[in-house]
Write a protein that holds these residues in place. Structure first.
Motif, mmCIF file in Angstrom:
data_model
loop_
_atom_site.group_PDB
_atom_site.id
_atom_site.type_symbol
_atom_site.label_atom_id
_atom_site.label_comp_id
_atom_site.label_asym_id
_atom_site.label_seq_id
_atom_site.Cartn_x
_atom_site.Cartn_y
_atom_site.Cartn_z
ATOM 1 N N PHE A 142 -1.685 -1.387 -3.858
ATOM 2 C CA PHE A 142 -2.805 -0.266 -4.069
ATOM 3 C C PHE A 142 -2.021 0.960 -3.590
ATOM 4 C CE2 PHE A 142 -4.780 -3.920 -2.210
ATOM 5 C CZ PHE A 142 -5.970 -4.023 -2.771
ATOM 6 N N TYR A 143 -2.488 2.087 -4.616
ATOM 7 C CA TYR A 143 -1.980 3.319 -4.498
ATOM 8 C C TYR A 143 -3.075 4.364 -4.350
ATOM 9 C CZ TYR A 143 0.954 7.508 -5.615
ATOM 10 O OH TYR A 143 1.367 8.543 -5.730
ATOM 11 N N LEU A 162 0.855 -1.059 0.003
ATOM 12 C CA LEU A 162 -0.032 0.117 0.157
ATOM 13 C C LEU A 162 0.882 1.363 -0.113
ATOM 14 C CD1 LEU A 162 -2.716 1.397 0.489
ATOM 15 C CD2 LEU A 162 -2.304 1.146 2.823
ATOM 16 N N SER A 197 1.075 5.610 -0.261
ATOM 17 C CA SER A 197 0.038 6.528 -0.234
ATOM 18 C C SER A 197 0.898 7.871 -0.676
ATOM 19 C CB SER A 197 -0.526 6.720 1.086
ATOM 20 O OG SER A 197 -1.210 8.006 1.356
#
Length: 144
Positions: free
Chosen positions: A113-114, A84, A86
């Motif tokens: 996941f970005y 992940l 962010s």
């Protein structure tokens, strides 16, 4: 001398049918956005359940890490199931390095996941397209 009346507007007035069509299209778009949001919420809930189970010793472990992207010795020894990220893309110059880091961290079949705003991020389009073109990632969904 009499004043001349103003000329009528150049564009024709929008018909009621056109307005109804536009409203229906917006409603359909909203419904699709709601469906995409519900799907994303379900994915997040599943990840959170995994995290809670891992924290209770009943499932996979979730761990936050600080990495020096340029120093592979700071990376975990084993490939990861999920990464992940962010708001990591802020300059187009870091795209090749970050792409290599993401590819290097994930196990085959892992998920990345970005999360970031989709505007004002230099290099974001190149980052996402590069992951697909150079590393075989599939871009599944944008959520607004």
């Amino acid at each position: 001398s009499e004043a001349t009346p103003p000329a009528p507007p150049a564009a024709a007035a929008t018909s009621e049918e056109e307005l109804v069509g536009r409203v229906e299209a917006l409603e359909a778009s909203d419904a699709m956005a709601d469906q995409r949001l519900a799907a994303l919420e379900a994915k997040v809930a599943a990840l959170m359940a995994t995290a809670v189970a891992g924290a209770k010793g009943k499932g996979p472990q979730v761990e936050a890490m600080v990495l020096d992207w340029a120093r592979q010795e700071t990376w975990p020894n084993e490939p990861l199931d999920v990464v992940l990220c962010s708001d990591c893309v802020y300059d187009a110059g870091i795209v090749p390095l970050l792409s290599s880091v993401v590819k290097g961290l994930l196990r085959s079949g892992g998920m990345f996941f970005y999360v970031a705003p989709d505007t004002g991020r230099a290099g974001l389009p190149e980052f996402l397209s590069g992951l697909a073109a150079k590393h075989g990632f599939e871009h599944v969904e944008d959520v607004e």
